[in-house]
Every structure is written in C-alpha cells, then in structure tokens.
Design an enzyme around this catalytic site. Structure first.
Site, PDB file in Angstrom:
ATOM      1  N   ASP A   9       0.797  -1.242   0.000  1.00  9.90           N
ATOM      2  CA  ASP A   9       0.000   0.000   0.000  1.00  9.90           C
ATOM      3  C   ASP A   9       0.827   1.288   0.000  1.00  9.90           C
ATOM      4  O   ASP A   9       0.538   2.227   0.762  1.00  9.90           O
ATOM      5  CB  ASP A   9      -0.972  -0.009   1.205  1.00  9.90           C
ATOM      6  CG  ASP A   9      -1.960  -1.159   1.145  1.00  9.90           C
ATOM      7  OD1 ASP A   9      -1.921  -1.947   0.178  1.00  9.90           O
ATOM      8  OD2 ASP A   9      -2.774  -1.290   2.084  1.00  9.90           O
ATOM      9  N   LYS A 107      -6.763  -4.892  -3.337  1.00  9.18           N
ATOM     10  CA  LYS A 107      -7.502  -5.517  -2.228  1.00  9.18           C
ATOM     11  C   LYS A 107      -8.444  -4.500  -1.611  1.00  9.18           C
ATOM     12  O   LYS A 107      -8.206  -3.305  -1.685  1.00  9.18           O
ATOM     13  CB  LYS A 107      -6.529  -6.051  -1.182  1.00  9.18           C
ATOM     14  CG  LYS A 107      -5.637  -4.981  -0.584  1.00  9.18           C
ATOM     15  CD  LYS A 107      -4.616  -5.579   0.370  1.00  9.18           C
ATOM     16  CE  LYS A 107      -3.778  -4.515   1.032  1.00  9.18           C
ATOM     17  NZ  LYS A 107      -4.541  -3.595   1.880  1.00  9.18           N
ATOM     18  N   CYS A 152      -1.854  -3.176   7.563  1.00 12.34           N
ATOM     19  CA  CYS A 152      -1.771  -4.035   6.378  1.00 12.34           C
ATOM     20  C   CYS A 152      -0.453  -4.810   6.281  1.00 12.34           C
ATOM     21  O   CYS A 152      -0.452  -5.959   5.836  1.00 12.34           O
ATOM     22  CB  CYS A 152      -2.036  -3.207   5.128  1.00 12.34           C
ATOM     23  SG  CYS A 152      -3.772  -2.683   5.040  1.00 12.34           S
TER      24      CYS A 152
HETATM   25  C1  VGL Z   1      -4.549   0.348   5.699  1.00 19.71           C
HETATM   26  C2  VGL Z   1      -6.181   1.130   7.095  1.00 19.71           C
HETATM   27  C3  VGL Z   1      -7.104   1.051   6.087  1.00 19.71           C
HETATM   28  C4  VGL Z   1      -3.114  -0.027   5.511  1.00 19.71           C
HETATM   29  C5  VGL Z   1      -5.474   0.257   4.677  1.00 19.71           C
HETATM   30  O1  VGL Z   1      -2.628  -0.023   4.366  1.00 19.71           O
HETATM   31  O2  VGL Z   1      -2.448  -0.317   6.538  1.00 19.71           O
HETATM   32  N1  VGL Z   1      -4.915   0.774   6.905  1.00 19.71           N
HETATM   33  N2  VGL Z   1      -6.742   0.623   4.880  1.00 19.71           N
END
Ligand code: VGL
Ligand code: ZN
Length: 198
Positions: A9, A107, A152
């Site tokens: 991410d 995702k 994540c």
């Molecule tokens: C994430 C919160 C919501 C992350 C993704 O990448 O850690 N955290 N969506």
C-alpha cells in the site's frame, strides 16, 4: 528457494497530505526502491475501495473515524475515506518504482468487507489469490515493507507465516499508524506468529 519483496500500500493517501496519512510514510519510498533488485519477484499491493466501502466512517450515522465497530466478519476500525478506486489518493506514490513490479494486487474492492492482508479479506477466509500465485511461481521466502506496519503490513506478514511462507518484515522500510497501542500489539503478534522483524 525463491524470494519476493511484497510492498504494501505505498499509495498517496497513506503519505503526508493524503486522506489517511501515515507519519513520514513517504520516507520509505527510496529504501523500498533500493531493495527491489535483491529479489526474484516484486509484488505491489494497492488498497482499492469503492466509494461506499464499509470501512469508511462517513458512511455510518454518528460513527467516528478511528473508532472500532462490529461487522458480520468481526471487529473493524472505521477509517476516513481513502484509496477510492481510480482516485489520485489510490495511486502509487509518484516516487515508487512501479516498473519493477511483476504483479500489482488490489484488495478491499468489495464494499461490504475490508482487506488489510494481501492474502485474505478481514474475515480471514476469503482469499485474494496471492498464495496461489506465489505457490505457482515457487516463491517460498517473503519480505514485507510499506504502509502501514501495524495494519496491512502486519496482517499480511502474519498470514504469510501461517500459510507456511518464510516471512520477514523490514521495519526501517515501514511506517505505522499506531492507534491506541496498535504498533506494540502488532509487533508482539507478528513475533508470536513466527514473523522475523529485521
Ligand atoms: C490500511 C487502514 C485502512 C493499511 C489500509 O494499508 O495499513 N490501513 N486501509
Ligand atoms: Zn483501506
């Protein structure tokens, strides 16, 4: 033995100025780029939510961002709206060497369920398909970096260890949200799951 770097991410919304900014998140772009050449495969994940995603606080009457609610699949933190499909916030950080990636795995694209882990949605059951991809390529050793360490990255690394991959997290190439002690809890949980913290 074959090894992959899994970059979690590394998107604009998780960097300073983004909708769910992780402190200093942009600082890991260069270290991650520098690591990419050391692996047989580079895989990027991309948080990718429809505009009405269940994890967004603003879709629920009176629910505050960063509070935890009970979903049919278990507890869920409510987040500010982030990484909406096709938005600039969902795009990868412009400094990330996207051209080095073999696979981009999206995702969290189902409105009713979140997906922190690169392997399973938050019900811990619905697979993303990544395990099959890695098995098919004979990849056994996984190194994780990116954002956020305590959500994540941690959920992905723990699932990897449970699935039988060798799982390592390079902490210097991660940054955390650290919500109510979530970073310390994630470190403990990763160690208990057999994840190596490097
Ligand atoms: C994430 C919160 C919501 C992350 C993704 O990448 O850690 N955290 N969506
Ligand atoms: Zn998300």
């Amino acid at each position: 033995m074959s090894c992959a770097l899994i970059v979690i991410d590394m998107q604009n919304d998780f960097c300073p100025g983004g909708a769910l900014a992780v402190a200093d998140g942009h600082a890991v772009v260069d270290p991650i780029n520098a690591m990419m050449g050391d692996f047989d495969a580079v895989i990027l994940t991309q948080d990718w939510h429809p505009a009405d995603h269940a994890s967004f606080a603003d879709d629920l009457e009176g629910a505050a961002a960063f509070s935890t609610v009970q979903m049919p699949y278990g507890p869920q933190v409510l987040w500010p709206r982030h990484c909406v499909i096709g938005s600039q916030g969902a795009a990868f950080h412009p400094g990330l060497d996207v051209s080095a990636a073999d696979l981009v795995l999206r995702k969290g694209f189902r409105a009713s369920i979140d997906s922190y882990s690169a392997f399973f949605e938050n019900d811990h059951r619905t697979p993303t398909g990544l395990a099959g991809y890695l098995h098919d390529r004979g990849i056994t050793d996984l190194t994780f970096a990116g954002l956020a360490l305590d959500f994540c990255v941690a959920w992905s690394a723990m699932d990897a260890a449970r699935l039988g991959f060798r799982a390592r997290v390079v902490e210097d190439a991660c940054r955390a949200i650290d919500l109510d002690g979530s970073l310390a809890a994630a470190r403990r949980a990763m160690a208990d799951a057999g994840v190596t913290l490097a």
